[in-house]
Design a protein around this motif. Structure first.
Motif, PDB file in Angstrom:
ATOM      1  N   ASP A 196      -6.761  -0.361  16.373  1.00  0.00           N
ATOM      2  CA  ASP A 196      -6.458   0.552  15.260  1.00  0.00           C
ATOM      3  C   ASP A 196      -4.950   0.599  14.981  1.00  0.00           C
ATOM      4  OD1 ASP A 196      -9.147   1.093  15.104  1.00  0.00           O
ATOM      5  OD2 ASP A 196      -9.023   3.017  16.155  1.00  0.00           O
ATOM      6  N   ALA A 199      -4.075  -2.363  13.030  1.00  0.00           N
ATOM      7  CA  ALA A 199      -4.558  -2.201  11.654  1.00  0.00           C
ATOM      8  C   ALA A 199      -3.549  -1.418  10.819  1.00  0.00           C
ATOM      9  CB  ALA A 199      -5.903  -1.486  11.660  1.00  0.00           C
ATOM     10  N   GLU A 200      -2.992  -0.378  11.410  1.00  0.00           N
ATOM     11  CA  GLU A 200      -1.985   0.424  10.705  1.00  0.00           C
ATOM     12  C   GLU A 200      -0.728  -0.396  10.441  1.00  0.00           C
ATOM     13  OE1 GLU A 200       0.308   4.746  11.183  1.00  0.00           O
ATOM     14  OE2 GLU A 200      -0.848   3.905  12.851  1.00  0.00           O
ATOM     15  N   LYS A 208      -5.020  -6.465   5.211  1.00  0.00           N
ATOM     16  CA  LYS A 208      -6.186  -5.706   5.651  1.00  0.00           C
ATOM     17  C   LYS A 208      -6.520  -6.148   7.080  1.00  0.00           C
ATOM     18  CE  LYS A 208      -6.727  -4.227   1.363  1.00  0.00           C
ATOM     19  NZ  LYS A 208      -6.458  -2.817   0.973  1.00  0.00           N
ATOM     20  N   GLN A 247     -14.460   4.753  12.717  1.00  0.00           N
ATOM     21  CA  GLN A 247     -13.438   3.735  12.469  1.00  0.00           C
ATOM     22  C   GLN A 247     -13.544   3.187  11.054  1.00  0.00           C
ATOM     23  OE1 GLN A 247     -13.671  -0.513  13.517  1.00  0.00           O
ATOM     24  NE2 GLN A 247     -12.052  -0.129  15.022  1.00  0.00           N
ATOM     25  N   THR A 248     -14.761   2.887  10.627  1.00  0.00           N
ATOM     26  CA  THR A 248     -14.941   2.272   9.309  1.00  0.00           C
ATOM     27  C   THR A 248     -14.563   3.239   8.190  1.00  0.00           C
ATOM     28  OG1 THR A 248     -16.727   0.932  10.226  1.00  0.00           O
ATOM     29  CG2 THR A 248     -16.573   1.032   7.835  1.00  0.00           C
ATOM     30  N   TYR A 251     -10.789   3.220   8.161  1.00  0.00           N
ATOM     31  CA  TYR A 251     -10.264   1.990   7.571  1.00  0.00           C
ATOM     32  C   TYR A 251     -10.467   1.975   6.060  1.00  0.00           C
ATOM     33  CZ  TYR A 251      -9.422  -0.421  12.041  1.00  0.00           C
ATOM     34  OH  TYR A 251      -8.927  -0.800  13.263  1.00  0.00           O
ATOM     35  N   THR A 252     -11.581   2.515   5.615  1.00  0.00           N
ATOM     36  CA  THR A 252     -11.866   2.556   4.181  1.00  0.00           C
ATOM     37  C   THR A 252     -10.909   3.503   3.468  1.00  0.00           C
ATOM     38  OG1 THR A 252     -14.201   2.102   4.633  1.00  0.00           O
ATOM     39  CG2 THR A 252     -13.648   2.936   2.447  1.00  0.00           C
ATOM     40  N   LYS A 254      -8.011   4.627   4.501  1.00  0.00           N
ATOM     41  CA  LYS A 254      -6.610   4.235   4.657  1.00  0.00           C
ATOM     42  C   LYS A 254      -6.288   2.896   3.984  1.00  0.00           C
ATOM     43  CE  LYS A 254      -4.904   7.372   7.648  1.00  0.00           C
ATOM     44  NZ  LYS A 254      -3.620   8.119   7.475  1.00  0.00           N
ATOM     45  N   TYR A 256      -7.473  -0.058   5.066  1.00  0.00           N
ATOM     46  CA  TYR A 256      -7.359  -1.099   6.088  1.00  0.00           C
ATOM     47  C   TYR A 256      -8.433  -2.169   5.946  1.00  0.00           C
ATOM     48  CZ  TYR A 256      -4.397   2.303   8.614  1.00  0.00           C
ATOM     49  OH  TYR A 256      -3.429   3.203   8.980  1.00  0.00           O
ATOM     50  N   ASN A 257      -9.373  -1.972   5.013  1.00  0.00           N
ATOM     51  CA  ASN A 257     -10.375  -3.004   4.739  1.00  0.00           C
ATOM     52  C   ASN A 257     -10.529  -3.180   3.234  1.00  0.00           C
ATOM     53  OD1 ASN A 257     -12.359  -1.162   3.671  1.00  0.00           O
ATOM     54  ND2 ASN A 257     -13.066  -0.694   5.745  1.00  0.00           N
TER      55      ASN A 257
END
Length: 454
Positions: A196, A199-200, A208, A247-248, A251-252, A254, A256-257
């Motif tokens: 994570d 990812a940031e 992404k 997590q998903t 990520y969505t 923020k 990140y995906n």
């Protein structure tokens, strides 16, 4: 129709309500296939060309098909469960089929394996087919566990082992982490908290971390502490699966995906030259075939060569990632009633037990095969993948495969994973609350399996 067969009808249409180990008569009605006279037609049911190519290259071309035997592949693409539906119908008609029309071999996947191996319509590969424990001893244990029935009988066998890794873009790793070295990247991604954090960091560089909602699902789901359904037929949602949800959603929200789903054109494009995604969770077949194909600017179908200079070929590498997992695999089952027992034995032995064959498949295709000795030999050699920038990915697979734990597999896995991801996609898209997504999941599953409760 006798009671055993009535039960099998329900069993196959409802994706296995309970084990049929107690239904001893089913195997008798299907036929034991123990006659001395071997059949002249070998019928193999599958959903694509993959097994056909393995059979052709490593069994038929070496001249191992007996003279006078016709090999008949019955291929039904598995869209909307079409393959399982066709197989179910054929199995239910097995008793009355003429010898040359009977199923001899059929292929299955892990998500629905128990639906078939827990019936008497699949043969025991040891006691019925004649493979010995010594023959099977070099296979990875998890590949045996997946097709072991409730009575402890192994009811299938496979040439594949499919441990998963995290495939990342070398160029992006250098930009984000300052290195593309697999060992150093692994240090940065060694657990989910570190994952994570990367990812940031990737987001600040315009990348992404993952392409979409489903990318990490199997990694979380393969590391649950309990099956989806308990002994009282109550649905159980493991905390590790809920961590995927958290997590998903993060990520969505923020960014990140890319909000894609598996197999969508956008997901495939993210793996190509224009993609800006750090990496993808992929198992053996995925890296060597799907990811490689998606990385090319000019596809092989249009005359492009899989080589450095075509797209981002050579820009990927692999590391273990935050957790061990597996994805995919195909198992060979022998159908009760086959009149080709000896031939089925020879196919299973050559394609799933013979170390020389296993090693050659990997050398030829870079697919990871189900033989510990053969894979360890390649892992410690100078074997390499040009697609992965010269990395010996077999060494990482060889380290990961023995750690795969399938003790929490259940007959409901296919339904559960499909419905869970579908229900929570609406949550990730902000169409429903988390509570409503969970309720929608329960509703969809219980509609398919009324014997379950939340």
């Amino acid at each position: 129709m006798n009671n055993a067969k009535k039960f099998l009808v329900l069993f196959l249409t409802l994706a296995m309500l309970v084990s049929m180990a107690a239904c001893g008569s089913a195997g008798e009605t299907a036929g034991s296939g123990t006659g001395d006279e071997e059949g002249k037609v070998l019928n193999i049911y599958c959903w694509n060309e993959e097994f056909k190519s393995r059979f052709t290259d490593y069994f038929e071309k070496p001249g191992l098909v007996p003279d006078g035997v016709k090999v008949n592949f019955v291929i039904t693409p598995n869209q909307d469960n079409a393959y399982q539906n066709a197989l179910d119908e054929a199995l239910l008609n097995q008793e009355n089929a003429a010898g040359d029309d009977k199923i001899d071999i059929f292929l299955i996947e892990a998500d629905y394996a128990l639906k078939y191996v827990n019936t008497d319509y699949t043969l025991d590969v040891v006691n019925d087919i004649g493979l010995t424990e010594d023959d099977l001893s070099d296979q990875y244990q998890y590949t045996r566990d997946i097709v072991t029935d409730s009575s402890g009988r192994q009811k299938g066998t496979t040439w594949q082992a499919t441990p998963g890794l995290f495939a990342y873009r070398r160029s992006i790793a250098k930009d984000v982490l300052g290195t593309d070295d697999p060992e150093k990247v692994q240090e940065a991604l060694a657990n989910w908290d570190k994952f994570d954090q990367v990812a940031e960091k990737a987001a600040t560089k315009g990348y992404k971390m993952l392409s979409g909602y489903d990318d990490s699902f199997r990694t979380f789901n393969n590391n649950v502490s309990q099956p989806w359904v308990d002994k009282n037929n109550k649905i159980v949602i493991d905390p590790n699966v809920m961590r995927w949800v958290e997590q998903t959603k993060l990520y969505t929200d923020k960014g990140y995906n890319n909000k894609t789903i598996l197999w969508a054109p956008e997901w495939a494009a993210d793996q190509g030259p224009a993609g800006k995604v750090f990496g993808f969770f992929y198992s053996t077949w995925g890296i060597n075939f799907t990811l490689l194909g998606n990385s090319l600017a000019t596809p092989e179908s249009e005359g492009g060569k899989p080589e450095v200079g075509n797209g981002i070929y050579g820009d990927y590498a692999v590391c273990q990632g935050p957790q061990n997992y597996y994805w995919g695999g195909t198992w060979i089952c022998a159908a009760a009633g086959t009149d080709n027992l000896k031939l089925v034995h020879d196919i299973m032995y050559t394609l799933t037990c013979d170390a020389a064959t296993m090693k050659q498949i990997t050398v030829d295709t870079q697919d990871y095969t189900n033989n510990v000795s053969a894979m360890n030999e390649l892992a410690s050699s100078d074997f390499k993948s040009d697609f992965l920038g010269g990395q010996n990915h077999i060494a990482l697979f060889a380290d990961a495969a023995p750690k795969i734990d399938m003790s929490n597999i259940s007959p409901y896995d296919q339904t559960m994973t499909e419905q869970f991801r579908s229900a929570f996609k609406d949550y990730f898209d902000n169409k429903v609350t988390k509570e409503q997504a969970l309720e929608n999941f329960y509703t969809a599953v219980i509609e398919k399996h009324p014997e379950l409760s939340k």
